[in-house]
Design an enzyme around this catalytic site. Structure first.
Site, PDB file in Angstrom:
ATOM      1  N   ASN A   1       1.015  -1.156   0.090  1.00 15.77           N
ATOM      2  CA  ASN A   1      -0.105  -0.114  -0.041  1.00 15.77           C
ATOM      3  C   ASN A   1       0.798   1.132  -0.125  1.00 15.77           C
ATOM      4  OD1 ASN A   1       0.462  -0.913   2.539  1.00 15.77           O
ATOM      5  ND2 ASN A   1      -1.410   0.442   3.479  1.00 15.77           N
ATOM      6  N   GLN A   2       0.373   2.212  -0.794  1.00 16.52           N
ATOM      7  CA  GLN A   2       0.992   3.255  -0.878  1.00 16.52           C
ATOM      8  C   GLN A   2       0.172   4.530  -0.327  1.00 16.52           C
ATOM      9  OE1 GLN A   2       4.404   3.853  -2.148  1.00 16.52           O
ATOM     10  NE2 GLN A   2       4.488   1.489  -1.765  1.00 16.52           N
ATOM     11  N   GLU A   3       0.406   5.423   0.487  1.00 17.89           N
ATOM     12  CA  GLU A   3      -0.251   6.249   1.021  1.00 17.89           C
ATOM     13  C   GLU A   3       0.004   7.904   0.751  1.00 17.89           C
ATOM     14  OE1 GLU A   3      -1.059   5.338   5.312  1.00 17.89           O
ATOM     15  OE2 GLU A   3      -2.130   3.802   4.777  1.00 17.89           O
TER      16      GLU A   3
ATOM     17  N   ALA B   1      -2.697  13.372   1.584  1.00 18.29           N
ATOM     18  CA  ALA B   1      -4.409  13.528   0.963  1.00 18.29           C
ATOM     19  C   ALA B   1      -4.863  12.165   0.982  1.00 18.29           C
ATOM     20  CB  ALA B   1      -4.321  14.280  -0.177  1.00 18.29           C
TER      21      ALA B   1
ATOM     22  N   GLU C   1      -2.977  -4.678  -3.009  1.00 17.42           N
ATOM     23  CA  GLU C   1      -3.319  -5.698  -4.192  1.00 17.42           C
ATOM     24  C   GLU C   1      -3.682  -4.858  -5.393  1.00 17.42           C
ATOM     25  OE1 GLU C   1      -4.723  -4.973  -1.249  1.00 17.42           O
ATOM     26  OE2 GLU C   1      -5.559  -6.612  -0.007  1.00 17.42           O
TER      27      GLU C   1
HETATM   28  N1  THU Z   1      -5.382  -1.620   2.366  1.00 13.59           N
HETATM   29  C1  THU Z   1      -4.679  -2.652   1.557  1.00 13.59           C
HETATM   30  O1  THU Z   1      -3.625  -2.111   1.081  1.00 13.59           O
HETATM   31  N2  THU Z   1      -5.460  -3.455   0.934  1.00 13.59           N
HETATM   32  C2  THU Z   1      -6.364  -3.853   1.610  1.00 13.59           C
HETATM   33  O2  THU Z   1      -7.354  -4.743   0.748  1.00 13.59           O
HETATM   34  C3  THU Z   1      -7.165  -3.044   2.731  1.00 13.59           C
HETATM   35  C4  THU Z   1      -6.501  -1.932   3.022  1.00 13.59           C
HETATM   36  C5  THU Z   1      -4.620  -0.282   2.906  1.00 13.59           C
HETATM   37  C6  THU Z   1      -5.117   0.665   2.563  1.00 13.59           C
HETATM   38  C7  THU Z   1      -4.647   1.864   3.640  1.00 13.59           C
HETATM   39  O3  THU Z   1      -3.253   2.250   2.979  1.00 13.59           O
HETATM   40  C8  THU Z   1      -4.219   0.962   4.899  1.00 13.59           C
HETATM   41  O4  THU Z   1      -4.484  -0.557   4.340  1.00 13.59           O
HETATM   42  C9  THU Z   1      -5.342   1.151   5.930  1.00 13.59           C
HETATM   43  O5  THU Z   1      -6.542   1.100   5.259  1.00 13.59           O
END
Ligand code: THU
Length: 160
Positions: free
Chosen positions: A62-64, A67, A75
């Site tokens: 995951n890349q946040e 914003a 995924e």
């Molecule tokens: N996240 C994922 O990478 N995959 C998922 O299926 C559920 C949530 C991430 C999004 C966000 O960066 C963090 O988890 C918290 O929701």
């Protein structure tokens, strides 16, 4: 009126060493990917590893962003990375793992609804099921034999 049953079957493993060697390797790759996640806001890191039929393993995490809604799940990072590099690929398996720096994630973390929808497009197009394995940081692993089994009554291009 008629009632129908919609069932999903899954296998549950107590730990990674109970998986087949292929599945174990893929989950270890997902753990590697998870450790490189950029999740400074949620502190919830997710890693994903896809096994393609050409034997390649594609990783995503995951890349946040400051914003918040502008981030992306592991995924979808992984599947779009794979789709952009290997447009006619067949995905055999997907392994997912999640961990938090704030709490121990000790139950399996399945893909979110938007990721299920996105992944379903690939399973439908390739006409072959994608096995999905998911876990937290520790604890049990759930394995299902297809993505669509996680998304009953789903939307697809036939409605358009
Ligand atoms: N996240 C994922 O990478 N995959 C998922 O299926 C559920 C949530 C991430 C999004 C966000 O960066 C963090 O988890 C918290 O929701």
């Amino acid at each position: 009126m008629k009632k129908i049953e919609v069932t999903t079957s899954a296998s549950i493993f107590d730990n990674i060493s109970q998986l087949s060697s292929d599945d174990q390797l893929l989950m270890e790759k997902a753990v590697e990917a998870r450790k490189k996640a950029y999740a400074p806001y949620s502190k919830f890191s997710v890693g994903c590893a896809l096994l393609l039929d050409n034997g390649k393993i594609i990783l995503g995490n995951n890349q946040e962003s400051a914003a918040y809604p502008s981030g992306m799940c592991a995924e979808r990072v992984a599947i779009w990375k794979a789709g952009s590099e290997f447009p006619n690929m067949v995905v055999k398996k997907i392994a997912i793992t999640a961990a938090s720096s704030q709490t121990e994630v000790n139950k399996p973390v399945g893909p979110c609804g938007a990721c299920r929808q996105t992944l379903s497009e690939y399973e439908i197009n390739q006409k072959e099921p994608i096995e999905i394995l998911f876990m937290g940081e520790v604890g049990q692993i759930i394995k299902t034999e297809s993505l669509l089994s996680l998304l009953p009554f789903s939307f697809d291009s036939s409605y358009l």
